[in-house]
Write an enzyme that holds these catalytic residues in place. Structure first.
Site, PDB file in Angstrom:
ATOM      1  N   ASP A  42       0.873  -1.271  -0.182  1.00 30.97           N
ATOM      2  CA  ASP A  42      -0.224  -0.193   0.017  1.00 30.97           C
ATOM      3  C   ASP A  42       0.961   1.238   0.058  1.00 30.97           C
ATOM      4  O   ASP A  42       0.682   2.231  -0.416  1.00 30.97           O
ATOM      5  CB  ASP A  42      -0.780  -0.109   1.111  1.00 30.97           C
ATOM      6  CG  ASP A  42      -2.268   0.886   1.036  1.00 30.97           C
ATOM      7  OD1 ASP A  42      -2.838   0.818  -0.018  1.00 30.97           O
ATOM      8  OD2 ASP A  42      -2.565   1.687   1.947  1.00 30.97           O
TER       9      ASP A  42
ATOM     10  N   CYS B 237     -10.918   3.913  -3.954  1.00 28.12           N
ATOM     11  CA  CYS B 237      -9.950   3.957  -2.802  1.00 28.12           C
ATOM     12  C   CYS B 237     -10.338   4.958  -1.807  1.00 28.12           C
ATOM     13  O   CYS B 237     -10.342   4.683  -0.824  1.00 28.12           O
ATOM     14  CB  CYS B 237      -8.573   4.090  -3.436  1.00 28.12           C
ATOM     15  SG  CYS B 237      -7.204   4.280  -2.370  1.00 28.12           S
TER      16      CYS B 237
ATOM     17  N   TYR C 225     -12.176   3.400   1.747  1.00 28.74           N
ATOM     18  CA  TYR C 225     -11.362   3.443   3.108  1.00 28.74           C
ATOM     19  C   TYR C 225     -12.273   4.380   3.995  1.00 28.74           C
ATOM     20  O   TYR C 225     -11.966   3.761   5.096  1.00 28.74           O
ATOM     21  CB  TYR C 225      -9.957   3.953   2.717  1.00 28.74           C
ATOM     22  CG  TYR C 225      -8.903   2.821   2.217  1.00 28.74           C
ATOM     23  CD1 TYR C 225      -7.711   2.874   3.037  1.00 28.74           C
ATOM     24  CD2 TYR C 225      -9.081   2.250   1.196  1.00 28.74           C
ATOM     25  CE1 TYR C 225      -6.892   1.836   2.522  1.00 28.74           C
ATOM     26  CE2 TYR C 225      -8.177   1.179   0.760  1.00 28.74           C
ATOM     27  CZ  TYR C 225      -7.034   1.016   1.628  1.00 28.74           C
ATOM     28  OH  TYR C 225      -6.241   0.076   1.149  1.00 28.74           O
TER      29      TYR C 225
ATOM     30  N   TYR D 148      -8.342   5.982   9.298  1.00 31.91           N
ATOM     31  CA  TYR D 148      -9.306   6.181   8.325  1.00 31.91           C
ATOM     32  C   TYR D 148     -10.977   6.574   8.763  1.00 31.91           C
ATOM     33  O   TYR D 148     -11.634   7.086   8.111  1.00 31.91           O
ATOM     34  CB  TYR D 148      -9.414   4.996   7.268  1.00 31.91           C
ATOM     35  CG  TYR D 148      -8.198   4.823   6.517  1.00 31.91           C
ATOM     36  CD1 TYR D 148      -7.749   5.654   5.557  1.00 31.91           C
ATOM     37  CD2 TYR D 148      -7.107   4.045   6.852  1.00 31.91           C
ATOM     38  CE1 TYR D 148      -6.632   5.815   4.810  1.00 31.91           C
ATOM     39  CE2 TYR D 148      -5.750   3.958   6.308  1.00 31.91           C
ATOM     40  CZ  TYR D 148      -5.707   4.699   5.376  1.00 31.91           C
ATOM     41  OH  TYR D 148      -4.447   4.771   4.482  1.00 31.91           O
TER      42      TYR D 148
ATOM     43  N   GLU E 186      -9.243  -3.147  -6.432  1.00 30.39           N
ATOM     44  CA  GLU E 186      -9.296  -3.067  -4.803  1.00 30.39           C
ATOM     45  C   GLU E 186      -9.311  -4.265  -4.038  1.00 30.39           C
ATOM     46  O   GLU E 186      -8.686  -4.733  -3.167  1.00 30.39           O
ATOM     47  CB  GLU E 186     -10.139  -2.108  -4.184  1.00 30.39           C
ATOM     48  CG  GLU E 186      -9.930  -0.603  -4.281  1.00 30.39           C
ATOM     49  CD  GLU E 186      -8.724  -0.164  -3.618  1.00 30.39           C
ATOM     50  OE1 GLU E 186      -8.416  -0.754  -2.691  1.00 30.39           O
ATOM     51  OE2 GLU E 186      -8.666   1.269  -3.444  1.00 30.39           O
TER      52      GLU E 186
END
Length: 223
Positions: A44, A135, A139, A165, A208
């Site tokens: 990541d 994304c 998240y 997040y 993802e």
């Protein structure tokens, strides 16, 4: 209905496969093997480097100064916050920034990042935003859900990730992205164009899910 909400509804199977992936479930209940999380974190980090480049491409593709500032905010959020979070987490396992940055990219990482960059290079700002949206927004949704479920308790080794997040700063960033997406759509989106935008969004969701699976596959390969 915002454009993001419409895309999420029309790509419901892909969105669910991504945001409710087994990797996310195991991260939330603290059963995720740490080698899986470490591999994910490194990949990541490498992903985010390319994601920052995608936001920088957004600066170039932006038709207005406001769009340029929004793209720049995305670059800064990655370079000033998210990458440092990954470094601090990896440091706890004895990994330095140099080790992380020099790690080889896994195939799912390359597939996803190059897809996002290609969407932006070959299309306009809306195409790029559609590739970025899963994304950014996913998240935020995952972090908020896990926080609501109480997954960021003191005994969960992944609580720092969840809190990042679920936190106010990231949630505001995601909200700003959704508004930015709507603003672009108001200018350029037509019903004839919508299927292309949806297709980009769906593909990014699938990539993802593949990214999460890459993390789980580490444990399977070592068993």
């Amino acid at each position: 209905m915002t454009l993001f909400e419409r895309l999420k509804a029309d790509a419901a199977p892909q969105w669910a496969a991504y945001t409710q992936h087994d990797f996310v479930t195991q991260l939330g209940d603290a059963s995720l093997p740490q080698e899986c999380f470490r591999h994910y974190l490194v990949q990541d980090y490498l992903f985010l480097i390319q994601f920052a480049r995608a936001y920088a491409l957004g600066v170039y593709k932006s038709p207005t100064m406001a769009d340029m500032r929004q793209s720049l905010a995305g670059v800064k959020a990655i370079l000033d916050t998210e990458l440092d979070l990954h470094v601090s987490l990896c440091a706890g396992w004895g990994m330095s920034r140099d080790e992380i940055e020099n790690a080889p990219e896994d195939t799912p990482t390359m597939a996803y990042t190059r897809f996002v960059l290609d969407a932006g290079m070959s299309g306009d700002l809306l195409d790029l935003q559609a590739a970025l949206a899963p994304c950014v927004m996913g998240y935020a949704e995952i972090g908020a859900r896990l926080h609501t479920e109480g997954a960021d308790h003191a005994e969960n080794p992944y609580r720092s990730w969840i809190r990042e997040y679920a936190g106010e700063a990231y949630q505001e960033l995601a909200g700003g992205f959704a508004a930015w997406l709507d603003g672009t759509a108001d200018q350029v989106l037509t019903e004839n164009r919508y299927p292309r935008v949806l297709s980009i969004f769906e593909k990014a969701c699938r990539l993802e899910a593949d990214f999460w699976q890459m993390g789980l596959d580490v444990a399977q390969s070592e068993s």
